[in-house]
Scaffold this motif. Structure first.
Motif, PDB file in Angstrom:
ATOM      1  N   SER A 163       0.843  -1.198   0.000  1.00 29.96           N
ATOM      2  CA  SER A 163       0.000   0.000   0.000  1.00 29.96           C
ATOM      3  C   SER A 163       0.877   1.246   0.000  1.00 29.96           C
ATOM      4  O   SER A 163       0.549   2.253   0.602  1.00 29.96           O
ATOM      5  CB  SER A 163      -0.925   0.009   1.220  1.00 29.96           C
ATOM      6  OG  SER A 163      -1.839  -1.045   1.147  1.00 29.96           O
ATOM      7  N   MET A 218      -1.504   3.543  -2.362  1.00 29.60           N
ATOM      8  CA  MET A 218      -2.287   3.864  -1.167  1.00 29.60           C
ATOM      9  C   MET A 218      -3.629   4.513  -1.513  1.00 29.60           C
ATOM     10  O   MET A 218      -4.566   4.455  -0.746  1.00 29.60           O
ATOM     11  CB  MET A 218      -1.505   4.750  -0.203  1.00 29.60           C
ATOM     12  CG  MET A 218      -1.213   6.129  -0.710  1.00 29.60           C
ATOM     13  SD  MET A 218      -0.236   7.046   0.468  1.00 29.60           S
ATOM     14  CE  MET A 218      -1.369   8.332   0.851  1.00 29.60           C
ATOM     15  N   SER A 256      -5.931   1.389  -2.020  1.00 36.44           N
ATOM     16  CA  SER A 256      -5.919   0.365  -0.987  1.00 36.44           C
ATOM     17  C   SER A 256      -7.146   0.417  -0.089  1.00 36.44           C
ATOM     18  O   SER A 256      -7.455   1.453   0.507  1.00 36.44           O
ATOM     19  CB  SER A 256      -4.659   0.542  -0.130  1.00 36.44           C
ATOM     20  OG  SER A 256      -4.742  -0.248   1.035  1.00 36.44           O
ATOM     21  N   SER A 264       0.075  -3.376   5.491  1.00 32.77           N
ATOM     22  CA  SER A 264       0.021  -4.160   4.260  1.00 32.77           C
ATOM     23  C   SER A 264       1.228  -5.086   4.205  1.00 32.77           C
ATOM     24  O   SER A 264       2.226  -4.889   4.889  1.00 32.77           O
ATOM     25  CB  SER A 264      -0.017  -3.251   3.025  1.00 32.77           C
ATOM     26  OG  SER A 264       1.148  -2.468   2.947  1.00 32.77           O
TER      27      SER A 264
END
Length: 129
Positions: free
Chosen positions: A77, A82, A85, A105
């Motif tokens: 991530s 990100m 995610s 993650s």
């Protein structure tokens, strides 16, 4: 205060790549299970649905957790990922609701990583609780 968990079901987990998505117009189901003295729930929605439901007070007797840990998701991530995610979105949803949060993650490598690496990741993450 006990430890509680909430996990998006696999069918929705695949859809969490759209990050901060919620499931409008559908009933979100939750089923509970006791795991070594901790209460855990599987939620039929996205990670954001999971956090929203957990923070709503509908699943737990307390009013607000002191920390939300979102993840461990299968895949990095970091960087631009990100924004897509679901684990990061779950942490962001908690933060929007005023609860400190973080996401975790696992840098999953296709054809190299095995499910057993999650055990190691959990071992590293548990002291955060």
């Amino acid at each position: 205060m006990g430890t509680y968990g909430c996990e998006s079901s696999k069918s929705r987990r695949d859809k969490s790549a759209s990050s901060h998505s919620k499931t409008p117009g559908e009933t979100i189901s939750a089923s509970s299970v006791n795991i070594k003295g901790a209460t855990a729930f599987e939620v039929s929605g996205t990670p954001v649905d999971c956090i929203s439901l957990g923070l709503s007070g509908a699943l737990f007797a307390w009013s607000k957790p002191i920390l939300v840990i979102s993840g461990i998701n299968q895949g990095s991530s970091c960087g631009h990922q990100m924004f897509y995610s679901g684990a990061v979105a779950g942490a962001r949803e908690a933060l929007i609701s005023g609860v400190p949060s973080l996401s975790i993650s696992l840098n999953w490598k296709k054809d190299e990583s095995q499910e057993s690496v999650f055990k190691d990741a959990v071992g590293v993450s548990l002291p955060l609780n």
